[in-house]
Design an enzyme around this catalytic site. Sequence first.
Site, PDB file in Angstrom:
ATOM      1  N   CYS A  42       0.804  -1.306   0.275  1.00 13.47           N
ATOM      2  CA  CYS A  42      -0.500  -0.289   0.496  1.00 13.47           C
ATOM      3  C   CYS A  42       0.858   0.969   0.077  1.00 13.47           C
ATOM      4  CB  CYS A  42      -1.422  -0.056   0.715  1.00 13.47           C
ATOM      5  SG  CYS A  42      -0.023   0.116   2.493  1.00 13.47           S
ATOM      6  N   CYS A  48      -5.324   3.404  -1.068  1.00 14.39           N
ATOM      7  CA  CYS A  48      -5.117   2.269   0.225  1.00 14.39           C
ATOM      8  C   CYS A  48      -6.078   1.982  -0.160  1.00 14.39           C
ATOM      9  CB  CYS A  48      -4.877   2.823   1.720  1.00 14.39           C
ATOM     10  SG  CYS A  48      -2.797   3.676   1.324  1.00 14.39           S
ATOM     11  N   CYS A  63      -6.642  -0.816   7.920  1.00 15.78           N
ATOM     12  CA  CYS A  63      -5.467  -0.647   8.065  1.00 15.78           C
ATOM     13  C   CYS A  63      -4.870  -0.893   8.530  1.00 15.78           C
ATOM     14  CB  CYS A  63      -4.790   0.839   6.776  1.00 15.78           C
ATOM     15  SG  CYS A  63      -2.924   0.904   7.242  1.00 15.78           S
ATOM     16  N   ASP A  64      -3.987  -2.201   8.468  1.00 18.67           N
ATOM     17  CA  ASP A  64      -2.694  -2.640   9.652  1.00 18.67           C
ATOM     18  C   ASP A  64      -2.000  -1.782  10.056  1.00 18.67           C
ATOM     19  OD1 ASP A  64      -1.052  -2.543   7.308  1.00 18.67           O
ATOM     20  OD2 ASP A  64       0.163  -4.293   7.466  1.00 18.67           O
TER      21      ASP A  64
END
Length: 106
Positions: A42, A48, A63-64
């Site tokens: 990303c 993203c 999102c991580d």
Amino acid sequence: MTDIPLPPAFHVMAKHRDVGRVFVQIFDTALGRWLGAPGGLCFFQETCGKALVMEHNGDLYSCDHFVEPRHLLGNILETPLIELVGSEQQLKFGLNKKSLFAALLP
């Protein structure tokens, strides 16, 4: 490959014939971008939103890198995963990268 103006680490890998045998995620992605391939991470993407993270309790986050309350999409025990992934909140999160970076450019 050694004629391409890449950082020294790439040349070391090429010299030792490691390309295609040893895989370093950030190297592979950067090399791909320099060769015109789409970004695999990303970080290298224009937008993203495809690296979601799920906690052990079923909470799904955008999102991580943003496992925090404002990026909680919901819980898969309460809402189908497909609905959370395709939610307006997630789409907006993904597009924000492009619009926020564009606003920073001269």
